[in-house]
Motif scaffolding. Structure first.
Motif, PDB file in Angstrom:
ATOM      1  N   ARG A  26       0.828  -1.205   0.000  1.00  0.00           N
ATOM      2  CA  ARG A  26       0.000   0.000   0.000  1.00  0.00           C
ATOM      3  C   ARG A  26       0.864   1.257   0.000  1.00  0.00           C
ATOM      4  NH1 ARG A  26      -3.890   1.207   4.817  1.00  0.00           N
ATOM      5  NH2 ARG A  26      -4.111  -1.032   4.818  1.00  0.00           N
ATOM      6  N   LEU A  27       0.477   2.204  -0.839  1.00  0.00           N
ATOM      7  CA  LEU A  27       1.144   3.502  -0.899  1.00  0.00           C
ATOM      8  C   LEU A  27       0.611   4.418   0.203  1.00  0.00           C
ATOM      9  CD1 LEU A  27       1.001   3.902  -4.755  1.00  0.00           C
ATOM     10  CD2 LEU A  27       3.106   3.943  -3.388  1.00  0.00           C
ATOM     11  N   SER A  28       1.342   5.471   0.476  1.00  0.00           N
ATOM     12  CA  SER A  28       0.908   6.474   1.440  1.00  0.00           C
ATOM     13  C   SER A  28      -0.345   7.188   0.943  1.00  0.00           C
ATOM     14  CB  SER A  28       2.003   7.517   1.650  1.00  0.00           C
ATOM     15  OG  SER A  28       3.159   6.929   2.178  1.00  0.00           O
ATOM     16  N   ASN A  29      -1.080   7.727   1.880  1.00  0.00           N
ATOM     17  CA  ASN A  29      -2.295   8.469   1.581  1.00  0.00           C
ATOM     18  C   ASN A  29      -1.942   9.726   0.782  1.00  0.00           C
ATOM     19  OD1 ASN A  29      -4.599  10.050   1.618  1.00  0.00           O
ATOM     20  ND2 ASN A  29      -5.034   9.681   3.769  1.00  0.00           N
ATOM     21  N   PRO A  30      -2.440   9.860  -0.446  1.00  0.00           N
ATOM     22  CA  PRO A  30      -2.109  11.031  -1.254  1.00  0.00           C
ATOM     23  C   PRO A  30      -2.753  12.319  -0.739  1.00  0.00           C
ATOM     24  CG  PRO A  30      -3.727   9.682  -2.382  1.00  0.00           C
ATOM     25  CD  PRO A  30      -3.303   8.917  -1.149  1.00  0.00           C
ATOM     26  N   GLU A  31      -3.673  12.211   0.201  1.00  0.00           N
ATOM     27  CA  GLU A  31      -4.319  13.402   0.767  1.00  0.00           C
ATOM     28  C   GLU A  31      -3.463  14.083   1.835  1.00  0.00           C
ATOM     29  OE1 GLU A  31      -7.280  14.753  -0.288  1.00  0.00           O
ATOM     30  OE2 GLU A  31      -7.067  13.283  -1.898  1.00  0.00           O
ATOM     31  N   LEU A  32      -2.377  13.434   2.262  1.00  0.00           N
ATOM     32  CA  LEU A  32      -1.488  14.070   3.238  1.00  0.00           C
ATOM     33  C   LEU A  32      -0.786  15.248   2.576  1.00  0.00           C
ATOM     34  CD1 LEU A  32       0.268  10.929   4.785  1.00  0.00           C
ATOM     35  CD2 LEU A  32      -1.482  12.354   5.873  1.00  0.00           C
ATOM     36  N   SER A  33      -0.614  16.317   3.330  1.00  0.00           N
ATOM     37  CA  SER A  33       0.162  17.437   2.795  1.00  0.00           C
ATOM     38  C   SER A  33       1.617  16.974   2.656  1.00  0.00           C
ATOM     39  CB  SER A  33       0.092  18.645   3.725  1.00  0.00           C
ATOM     40  OG  SER A  33       0.829  18.406   4.912  1.00  0.00           O
ATOM     41  N   GLU A  34       2.353  17.631   1.798  1.00  0.00           N
ATOM     42  CA  GLU A  34       3.757  17.253   1.606  1.00  0.00           C
ATOM     43  C   GLU A  34       4.544  17.411   2.904  1.00  0.00           C
ATOM     44  OE1 GLU A  34       7.124  15.681   0.073  1.00  0.00           O
ATOM     45  OE2 GLU A  34       5.086  15.572  -0.712  1.00  0.00           O
ATOM     46  N   ASP A  35       4.274  18.457   3.664  1.00  0.00           N
ATOM     47  CA  ASP A  35       4.974  18.660   4.941  1.00  0.00           C
ATOM     48  C   ASP A  35       4.665  17.528   5.921  1.00  0.00           C
ATOM     49  OD1 ASP A  35       6.155  20.999   4.049  1.00  0.00           O
ATOM     50  OD2 ASP A  35       4.718  22.318   5.065  1.00  0.00           O
ATOM     51  N   ARG A  37       3.522  14.469   5.182  1.00  0.00           N
ATOM     52  CA  ARG A  37       4.097  13.230   4.659  1.00  0.00           C
ATOM     53  C   ARG A  37       5.589  13.166   4.965  1.00  0.00           C
ATOM     54  NH1 ARG A  37       6.996  10.944   1.098  1.00  0.00           N
ATOM     55  NH2 ARG A  37       7.634  12.884   0.126  1.00  0.00           N
ATOM     56  N   GLN A  38       6.294  14.265   4.732  1.00  0.00           N
ATOM     57  CA  GLN A  38       7.735  14.276   4.970  1.00  0.00           C
ATOM     58  C   GLN A  38       8.061  14.096   6.450  1.00  0.00           C
ATOM     59  OE1 GLN A  38      10.114  14.106   2.542  1.00  0.00           O
ATOM     60  NE2 GLN A  38      11.264  13.542   4.351  1.00  0.00           N
ATOM     61  N   ARG A  39       7.262  14.707   7.329  1.00  0.00           N
ATOM     62  CA  ARG A  39       7.480  14.543   8.766  1.00  0.00           C
ATOM     63  C   ARG A  39       7.286  13.080   9.166  1.00  0.00           C
ATOM     64  NH1 ARG A  39       4.824  13.716  13.155  1.00  0.00           N
ATOM     65  NH2 ARG A  39       2.748  13.928  12.254  1.00  0.00           N
ATOM     66  N   LEU A  40       6.237  12.456   8.639  1.00  0.00           N
ATOM     67  CA  LEU A  40       5.967  11.057   8.968  1.00  0.00           C
ATOM     68  C   LEU A  40       7.027  10.126   8.391  1.00  0.00           C
ATOM     69  CD1 LEU A  40       2.110  11.108   8.461  1.00  0.00           C
ATOM     70  CD2 LEU A  40       3.335  10.825  10.641  1.00  0.00           C
ATOM     71  N   VAL A  41       7.510  10.401   7.197  1.00  0.00           N
ATOM     72  CA  VAL A  41       8.589   9.596   6.615  1.00  0.00           C
ATOM     73  C   VAL A  41       9.847   9.735   7.467  1.00  0.00           C
ATOM     74  CG1 VAL A  41      10.145   9.383   4.626  1.00  0.00           C
ATOM     75  CG2 VAL A  41       7.678   9.568   4.265  1.00  0.00           C
ATOM     76  N   SER A  42      10.140  10.935   7.936  1.00  0.00           N
ATOM     77  CA  SER A  42      11.298  11.130   8.823  1.00  0.00           C
ATOM     78  C   SER A  42      11.135  10.339  10.118  1.00  0.00           C
ATOM     79  CB  SER A  42      11.491  12.613   9.136  1.00  0.00           C
ATOM     80  OG  SER A  42      11.846  13.323   7.981  1.00  0.00           O
ATOM     81  N   ASP A  43       9.919  10.368  10.682  1.00  0.00           N
ATOM     82  CA  ASP A  43       9.642   9.575  11.887  1.00  0.00           C
ATOM     83  C   ASP A  43       9.851   8.090  11.610  1.00  0.00           C
ATOM     84  OD1 ASP A  43       8.881  11.934  13.142  1.00  0.00           O
ATOM     85  OD2 ASP A  43       6.732  11.469  13.138  1.00  0.00           O
ATOM     86  N   LEU A  44       9.378   7.636  10.456  1.00  0.00           N
ATOM     87  CA  LEU A  44       9.519   6.229  10.083  1.00  0.00           C
ATOM     88  C   LEU A  44      10.985   5.843   9.953  1.00  0.00           C
ATOM     89  CD1 LEU A  44       8.385   3.503   9.138  1.00  0.00           C
ATOM     90  CD2 LEU A  44       8.153   4.515   6.850  1.00  0.00           C
ATOM     91  N   MET A  45      11.754   6.654   9.273  1.00  0.00           N
ATOM     92  CA  MET A  45      13.184   6.335   9.089  1.00  0.00           C
ATOM     93  C   MET A  45      13.921   6.329  10.430  1.00  0.00           C
ATOM     94  SD  MET A  45      13.575   5.654   5.940  1.00  0.00           S
ATOM     95  CE  MET A  45      11.941   4.991   5.986  1.00  0.00           C
ATOM     96  N   GLU A  46      13.597   7.281  11.294  1.00  0.00           N
ATOM     97  CA  GLU A  46      14.212   7.325  12.614  1.00  0.00           C
ATOM     98  C   GLU A  46      13.858   6.069  13.418  1.00  0.00           C
ATOM     99  OE1 GLU A  46      13.557   9.953  16.579  1.00  0.00           O
ATOM    100  OE2 GLU A  46      13.867  11.090  14.716  1.00  0.00           O
ATOM    101  N   ALA A  47      12.601   5.651  13.335  1.00  0.00           N
ATOM    102  CA  ALA A  47      12.159   4.449  14.055  1.00  0.00           C
ATOM    103  C   ALA A  47      12.840   3.204  13.494  1.00  0.00           C
ATOM    104  CB  ALA A  47      10.640   4.319  13.979  1.00  0.00           C
ATOM    105  N   ARG A  48      13.004   3.126  12.179  1.00  0.00           N
ATOM    106  CA  ARG A  48      13.687   1.970  11.583  1.00  0.00           C
ATOM    107  C   ARG A  48      15.150   1.914  12.034  1.00  0.00           C
ATOM    108  NH1 ARG A  48      11.115   2.082   5.474  1.00  0.00           N
ATOM    109  NH2 ARG A  48       9.354   0.736   5.966  1.00  0.00           N
ATOM    110  N   ARG A  49      15.786   3.075  12.125  1.00  0.00           N
ATOM    111  CA  ARG A  49      17.170   3.095  12.630  1.00  0.00           C
ATOM    112  C   ARG A  49      17.207   2.631  14.079  1.00  0.00           C
ATOM    113  NH1 ARG A  49      17.251   7.616   9.270  1.00  0.00           N
ATOM    114  NH2 ARG A  49      16.695   9.021  10.978  1.00  0.00           N
ATOM    115  N   ALA A  50      16.193   3.014  14.860  1.00  0.00           N
ATOM    116  CA  ALA A  50      16.132   2.599  16.267  1.00  0.00           C
ATOM    117  C   ALA A  50      15.972   1.085  16.375  1.00  0.00           C
ATOM    118  CB  ALA A  50      14.987   3.315  16.978  1.00  0.00           C
TER     119      ALA A  50
END
Length: 108
Positions: A26-35, A37-50
């Protein structure tokens, strides 16, 4: 559109999934604002590193995995679907076992 611009994996015509090794994701929700979406992707990457950095610490790894899941749900990649037309979710299913079978077969 079979492939999103600049992407190496085909996207379903309805924009709900991309395909890797014959499986729908499943792709991300296209209704998310770019800001957002980018914040959530950053959270995801940080969590994956953790998760990676937790090593053998089971509690830290469990907490990091929970953060990964929370971010993926917020992005719309897991949890309730972000579309509202009543179509079922085929996330993580083999394309060959879904209504996207013919579309995917035509890509070859």
């Amino acid at each position: 559109m079979a492939r999103a611009k600049g992407k190496s994996h085909p996207h379903t015509p309805d924009g709900r999934y991309f395909v890797v090794d014959g499986r729908l994701w499943r792709l991300s929700n296209p209704e998310l604002s770019e800001d957002e979406r980018q914040r959530l992707v950053s959270d995801l990457m940080e969590a994956r590193r953790a998760v990676r950095d937790a090593g053998e610490d089971a509690d830290a790894k469990a907490e990091a995995r929970k953060r990964v899941s929370t971010a993926k749900i917020a992005l719309g990649e897991r949890g309730p679907v972000w579309w509202d037309d009543g179509s079922p979710d085929y996330n993580r299913k083999l394309v060959s076992d879904t209504p996207y079978r013919q579309w995917f077969k035509a890509l070859a």
